[in-house]
Design an enzyme around this catalytic site. Structure first.
Site, PDB file in Angstrom:
ATOM      1  N   GLY A 233       0.813  -1.206   0.000  1.00  0.00           N
ATOM      2  CA  GLY A 233       0.000   0.000   0.000  1.00  0.00           C
ATOM      3  C   GLY A 233       0.846   1.255   0.000  1.00  0.00           C
ATOM      4  O   GLY A 233       1.972   1.256   0.491  1.00  0.00           O
TER       5      GLY A 233
ATOM      6  N   GLY B 243       1.428   5.303   1.216  1.00  0.00           N
ATOM      7  CA  GLY B 243       1.296   5.944   2.519  1.00  0.00           C
ATOM      8  C   GLY B 243       2.476   5.664   3.432  1.00  0.00           C
ATOM      9  O   GLY B 243       2.513   6.142   4.563  1.00  0.00           O
ATOM     10  N   HIS B 244       3.446   4.869   2.919  1.00  0.00           N
ATOM     11  CA  HIS B 244       4.626   4.525   3.721  1.00  0.00           C
ATOM     12  C   HIS B 244       5.897   5.160   3.155  1.00  0.00           C
ATOM     13  O   HIS B 244       6.997   4.714   3.472  1.00  0.00           O
ATOM     14  CB  HIS B 244       4.809   3.007   3.771  1.00  0.00           C
ATOM     15  CG  HIS B 244       3.601   2.261   4.227  1.00  0.00           C
ATOM     16  ND1 HIS B 244       3.016   2.486   5.445  1.00  0.00           N
ATOM     17  CD2 HIS B 244       2.847   1.308   3.615  1.00  0.00           C
ATOM     18  CE1 HIS B 244       1.954   1.696   5.577  1.00  0.00           C
ATOM     19  NE2 HIS B 244       1.821   0.979   4.485  1.00  0.00           N
TER      20      HIS B 244
ATOM     21  N   LYS C 110       5.908  -7.603   2.461  1.00  0.00           N
ATOM     22  CA  LYS C 110       5.606  -7.407   3.884  1.00  0.00           C
ATOM     23  C   LYS C 110       4.447  -8.336   4.258  1.00  0.00           C
ATOM     24  O   LYS C 110       3.503  -8.503   3.479  1.00  0.00           O
ATOM     25  CB  LYS C 110       5.236  -5.940   4.156  1.00  0.00           C
ATOM     26  CG  LYS C 110       6.381  -4.973   3.825  1.00  0.00           C
ATOM     27  CD  LYS C 110       6.170  -3.562   4.365  1.00  0.00           C
ATOM     28  CE  LYS C 110       4.932  -2.854   3.847  1.00  0.00           C
ATOM     29  NZ  LYS C 110       4.863  -2.733   2.382  1.00  0.00           N
TER      30      LYS C 110
ATOM     31  N   HIS D 228      -0.323   0.665   9.658  1.00  0.00           N
ATOM     32  CA  HIS D 228      -1.598   1.151   9.116  1.00  0.00           C
ATOM     33  C   HIS D 228      -2.484   1.668  10.234  1.00  0.00           C
ATOM     34  O   HIS D 228      -3.693   1.816  10.058  1.00  0.00           O
ATOM     35  CB  HIS D 228      -2.317   0.037   8.367  1.00  0.00           C
ATOM     36  CG  HIS D 228      -1.450  -0.659   7.385  1.00  0.00           C
ATOM     37  ND1 HIS D 228      -0.814  -1.842   7.676  1.00  0.00           N
ATOM     38  CD2 HIS D 228      -1.079  -0.315   6.134  1.00  0.00           C
ATOM     39  CE1 HIS D 228      -0.084  -2.202   6.625  1.00  0.00           C
ATOM     40  NE2 HIS D 228      -0.230  -1.300   5.688  1.00  0.00           N
TER      41      HIS D 228
END
Lengths: 330, 330
Positions: free
Chosen positions: A53, A55-56, A104, A218
């Site tokens: 995802g 956002g990291h 991950k 998250h």
């Protein structure tokens, strides 16, 4: 929700467009959401692909480049990339010597990378996978069976990337990636939540003087909540959890990672406490990173990742790297 | 106030202890609050000294190293370093070829650096100073006579540092520093306030959907407040202000800088808009930085700094640099 974005729908592609504009060393496929090294795969070199995802950031797109990844496939914010996207990244990273998937440990990521690996096999691209699962905080979380994959991913990508750059075959690159994961442990703490743009409200709520210990990247729940304490005490809790799982010994690679909204002045303060703790436990920090390397949007908080080095791993860590997110020695 | 600190009183020294532990390339005097290159001044090289209040990390301590600063003297959070401290940093940076003071235009900084320069003169250390004043947002602010010094400081430190590393004399190093400042303009935007640890409450308040345009790096007021808008519109306001002051033309060095609490995914989105704006105005971005380079604790927001490059300035920008905050080419 206050965000510097055009819209929740375009946040990932807008950022990818920015990466394309900022980094001529990268080739960015905006429609396919794939970031590769400009110039394509390196013939005869094992290709490294990671994704997950968005956002990291800088993970994973910011780690594409010499000495690290060949391709990254970012999903929507906190959402796994789809199998076709992972497959396309795998193709783009394939220089004929096979491809390592660095995944991950989140159920969606694991499933989609596995499916992509099978599809790649149909195209005669050899794929090995390493599933990173370094988070000692919880077993079986909201998004995982088993432990979550967090900060060790940065170490795996750097060290396996260095070995691949030296021309090692796929099996060896996969083995060193697995070794780094096995030798690494992480634990995270949140002072505030983050807000997923499409959700528009904080993922969770913390009281004014409350922190979440063992937070996931998250915002998924950790071990416990507790009162805000001095950094020294918070770090002791973090390091106790790591030390209980894999006793600190010898030379360590340590990352004090900001979750995205934590000022660097605080991360350095935390690193000072980590350094003291490690020394008090008879180990020493041989290499380190202090900064934002695997983030959770604008979350305030930090994580510590510890890897027990060997001479070989230290040498691979020190090898030149040239990516937007990590760069040295070249 | 939620901060990862031991106490407001120790936040600066705790961070300095962390920098000392993290970076063997630095020598950190915790009592004197001075960061120098390990190994001392470079004989025959012009020394570069900068400093100012803490809370803007990696500025300035993170820019000490090969190709950039020789010494930094951080004050307390958002507080000028004292003259004796600047003098000690000047001594520590003096390799016999004189010292350049790089001073952000805040009244306290300017006075204390000037006093230190006079004291250095008494010790026969030749000092030149450049006062950085690139912020187009306001003239005469809470802490300044004239324009504030912000993002261009990073450019001045890098480019003057490169020229000093090549062995240029003090007058030339000071001249290129002044040239970079004259060719640079900045403008910042806040989405949220920051909280000075010793104050314990936000420096200012913004409503849920309100932003501050033209914010200073200490949270001092900007030009105006307005509603939160899409990033494209905010960037247009920022770039209009810069373009009105120094028309965009030719090859530019552009920094999209996070204020400390802004996620990288948003900074890249903003950079995409800046890039589009620059192209639409007939200029082009030849070099760039996207990330946290001059921060305001945990403030959410960003600033844009634009410098009109020349061939010489681009060449100095590209020269090797090896500091905790900026590193390439070596």
């Amino acid at each position: 929700m206050k965000k510097l974005i055009n819209s929740p729908e375009t946040v990932v592609t807008d950022a990818l467009a920015g990466m394309a504009a900022a980094h001529p060393s990268l080739s960015v496929d905006l429609d396919g959401k794939i970031i590769t090294r400009a110039g394509g795969p390196v013939p005869g070199k094992v290709g490294l692909v990671s994704g997950g995802g968005s956002g990291h950031e800088p993970l994973h797109g910011g780690y594409v480049g010499y000495g690290m990844l060949d391709a990254a496939c970012p999903g929507e914010v906190f959402t796994s990339p789809v199998p076709d996207q992972v497959l396309a990244a795998t193709r783009a990273a394939n220089g004929g010597a096979g491809v390592l998937h660095i995944v991950k440990n989140y159920t969606g990521d694991v499933l989609n990378f596995r499916m992509a690996a099978e599809l790649a096999d149909d195209e005669d691209i050899e794929v090995e996978s390493v599933v990173v699962n370094d988070d000692v905080a919880v077993r079986d979380s909201l998004y995982t069976a088993g432990r979550r994959g967090v900060g060790a991913t940065v170490f795996v990508e750097k060290i396996a990337g260095a070995l691949a750059e030296r021309g090692a075959p796929l099996a060896e690159v996969a083995a060193v990636a697995a070794e780094v994961n096995e030798r690494s442990r992480s634990f995270g703490v949140a002072l505030t939540s983050c807000t997923v743009p499409a959700a528009g409200k904080p993922t969770f709520d913390l009281a004014e003087q409350e922190i979440e210990l063992g937070i996931g990247i998250h915002g998924e729940p950790g071990r416990t909540r507790g009162p805000l304490q001095p950094a020294r005490d918070i770090v002791a809790t973090v390091m106790d959890a790591i030390h209980a799982d894999l006793p600190l010994a010898g030379e360590l690679l340590v990352m004090v990672n900001g979750m995205g909204g934590t000022p660097l002045i605080e991360l350095y303060g935390a690193f000072s406490e980590v350094s003291r703790y490690v020394g008090d436990h008879g180990a020493r920090i041989g290499r380190n990173l202090v900064g934002n390397y695997i983030t959770s949007l604008e979350m305030q908080g930090f994580s510590v990742t510890v890897c027990q080095l060997t001479e070989t791993l230290r040498d691979l860590w020190d090898a030149p790297v040239d990516t937007p997110g990590l760069r040295w020695g070249r």
